[in-house]
Design a protein around this motif. Structure first.
Motif, mmCIF file in Angstrom:
data_model
loop_
_atom_site.group_PDB
_atom_site.id
_atom_site.type_symbol
_atom_site.label_atom_id
_atom_site.label_comp_id
_atom_site.label_asym_id
_atom_site.label_seq_id
_atom_site.Cartn_x
_atom_site.Cartn_y
_atom_site.Cartn_z
ATOM 1 N N PRO A 9 -26.195 11.438 -10.115
ATOM 2 C CA PRO A 9 -26.694 12.399 -11.125
ATOM 3 C C PRO A 9 -26.726 11.747 -12.515
ATOM 4 O O PRO A 9 -25.932 10.854 -12.820
ATOM 5 C CB PRO A 9 -25.670 13.534 -11.066
ATOM 6 N N ASP A 10 -27.618 12.221 -13.341
ATOM 7 C CA ASP A 10 -27.729 11.689 -14.703
ATOM 8 C C ASP A 10 -26.430 11.881 -15.480
ATOM 9 O O ASP A 10 -26.087 11.063 -16.346
ATOM 10 C CB ASP A 10 -28.875 12.378 -15.446
ATOM 11 N N ALA A 11 -25.699 12.951 -15.141
ATOM 12 C CA ALA A 11 -24.445 13.220 -15.858
ATOM 13 C C ALA A 11 -23.438 12.087 -15.667
ATOM 14 O O ALA A 11 -22.557 11.879 -16.503
ATOM 15 C CB ALA A 11 -23.846 14.540 -15.371
ATOM 16 N N TYR A 54 -21.630 7.853 -4.649
ATOM 17 C CA TYR A 54 -22.947 7.672 -5.266
ATOM 18 C C TYR A 54 -23.165 6.194 -5.572
ATOM 19 O O TYR A 54 -22.212 5.431 -5.750
ATOM 20 C CB TYR A 54 -23.052 8.457 -6.582
ATOM 21 N N GLN A 114 -26.300 3.674 -7.890
ATOM 22 C CA GLN A 114 -27.147 3.818 -9.068
ATOM 23 C C GLN A 114 -28.495 4.471 -8.787
ATOM 24 O O GLN A 114 -29.154 4.966 -9.704
ATOM 25 C CB GLN A 114 -27.369 2.458 -9.742
ATOM 26 N N LEU A 168 -24.542 8.700 -14.627
ATOM 27 C CA LEU A 168 -25.151 7.431 -15.036
ATOM 28 C C LEU A 168 -25.270 7.273 -16.544
ATOM 29 O O LEU A 168 -25.223 6.161 -17.070
ATOM 30 C CB LEU A 168 -26.530 7.287 -14.393
ATOM 31 N N LYS A 169 -25.444 8.408 -17.276
ATOM 32 C CA LYS A 169 -25.698 8.333 -18.723
ATOM 33 C C LYS A 169 -24.427 8.390 -19.563
ATOM 34 O O LYS A 169 -24.496 8.451 -20.793
ATOM 35 C CB LYS A 169 -26.645 9.460 -19.129
ATOM 36 N N ARG A 170 -23.286 8.345 -18.893
ATOM 37 C CA ARG A 170 -22.045 8.308 -19.668
ATOM 38 C C ARG A 170 -21.880 6.936 -20.292
ATOM 39 O O ARG A 170 -22.312 5.912 -19.738
ATOM 40 C CB ARG A 170 -20.847 8.640 -18.778
#
Length: 378
Positions: A336-338, A330, A332, A340-342
């Motif tokens: 998945p948001d799971a 992957y 940016q 990127l948002k870590r």
């Protein structure tokens, strides 16, 4: 146990090509340094007249330059080792090896078995740009590939297998060398070559030329007619039948083990070592099978900087080595948001690897990626 590449037109990964190229280059570096070409300095001049390279001025006149030729050959083979400018340096290395083998043959009347390996060098020069994907040449070629295309290559499911013309043609040439050896025996001596008396004559001749005493294994053959008969008959069957197994797309392991056993028997009974053949048969090992068997099944996810072309290119080899698609790549713009948002995740600054709920960054992420392939783990 041994691949018959002629039985298939494609494989899952380019791993076999990588290992064959590396082993071949290292083998020739060792082989050429084992030659005692200094002995030629005192060799009678008239003996060079029949050397094929003498006709183009590369016979006796080249003797003072042999040490520099060896250095040039080492440079060529190192380039081949890494797959850099393979077409040029594989062909140049082939020419230099032919020259050095011809000079070595004048002194020892041996060394021609190395020629089969040079045919493989030529095949890499011809097909390497399309088939040898795990090479520096291939990675450099993708510098001209735009980022969207590189991303597509990393993300897509494997849709096609890798061509193996290099392996297909090499195994046929390799088998033909044995066939010609076997047929030449029958042409020169007729079927009488397979008789015990003729084998005894060969063994006594070898003893007179270079053996101080007859080895016990040779004496065993000489003392038992039925053993001598079996050895002679199976020698012809193995040498002439190998090509049939290749062309009929049959498993090669019985023939490979038989021929390697034949060479081992020659070494013990006549003190003649065909070490080259062990290396050439080793090139037919199922390297890809070991890769796939040692690759871990668990899924891992790699997050890299989608604006970095070098990052995408450097990940391509891992994609090509992973036909099971157990590695998800992957960047940016598509992660998945799971992911990127870590907390602390910034693909603009480092590569990340996500495995079993754990996050690895930078060098540690690269180590986890390497260790995913058990054959490379450390």
């Amino acid at each position: 146990m041994f691949r018959n590449d002629f039985a298939s037109s494609k494989v899952l990964t380019p791993f076999n090509h990588l290992v064959m190229r590396v082993v071949l280059a290292l083998y020739f570096i060792w082989k050429m340094h084992s030659y005692r070409l200094d002995d030629l300095q005192n060799w009678p001049a008239f003996l060079f007249e029949n050397n094929i390279f003498n006709a183009i001025g590369l016979g006796q006149s080249m003797l003072p330059w042999l040490k520099y030729e060896l250095i040039l050959l080492d440079v060529c083979l190192i380039f081949v080792l890494f797959g850099l400018r393979t077409r040029l340096f594989a062909l140049l290395a082939t020419f230099l090896i032919w020259h050095m083998v011809s000079l070595h043959y004048m002194v020892t009347n041996a060394g021609s078995t190395a020629m089969a390996g040079t045919y493989l060098l030529i095949l890499y020069a011809i097909y390497g740009s399309k088939e040898d994907l795990l090479s520096v040449d291939t990675l450099l070629k993708h510098r001209k590939t735009d980022l969207p295309k590189l991303h597509e290559m990393l993300m897509k499911q494997p849709s096609q297998r890798c061509d193996i013309n290099i392996g297909r043609i090499f195994v046929v040439i390799f088998a033909i060398t044995y066939f010609l050896t076997g047929i030449s025996k029958l042409i020169k001596v007729s079927w009488l070559w397979m008789t015990p008396d003729h084998l005894r004559l060969i063994m006594h001749s070898e003893k007179m030329m270079h053996l101080d005493q007859m080895p016990w294994s040779a004496q065993l053959i000489l003392d038992h007619t039925w053993i001598a008969a079996l050895v002679a008959i199976f020698t012809i069957i193995l040498e002439c039948g190998f090509i049939l197994a290749v062309l009929l797309k049959r498993p090669l392991w019985p023939w490979a083990i038989g021929l390697l056993g034949m060479h081992t028997g020659i070494a013990f009974s006549m003190d003649i070592f065909f070490f080259d053949q062990y290396i050439l048969f080793a090139l037919l090992f199922p390297f890809e099978w070991f890769l796939l068997k040692t690759t871990r099944d668990e899924q891992i996810e790699i997050l890299f900087d989608g604006q970095c072309q070098f990052c995408a290119i450097s990940l391509l080899p891992f994609r090509w080595l992973n036909p099971a698609h157990s590695i998800q790549f992957y960047h940016q713009n598509n992660a998945p948001d799971a992911i990127l948002k870590r907390d602390g995740i910034d693909p603009n600054t480092a590569m990340y690897c996500f495995k079993n709920g754990e996050v690895h960054r930078g060098y540690d992420a690269f180590v986890v990626l390497i260790n995913h392939f058990g054959i490379f783990s450390y």
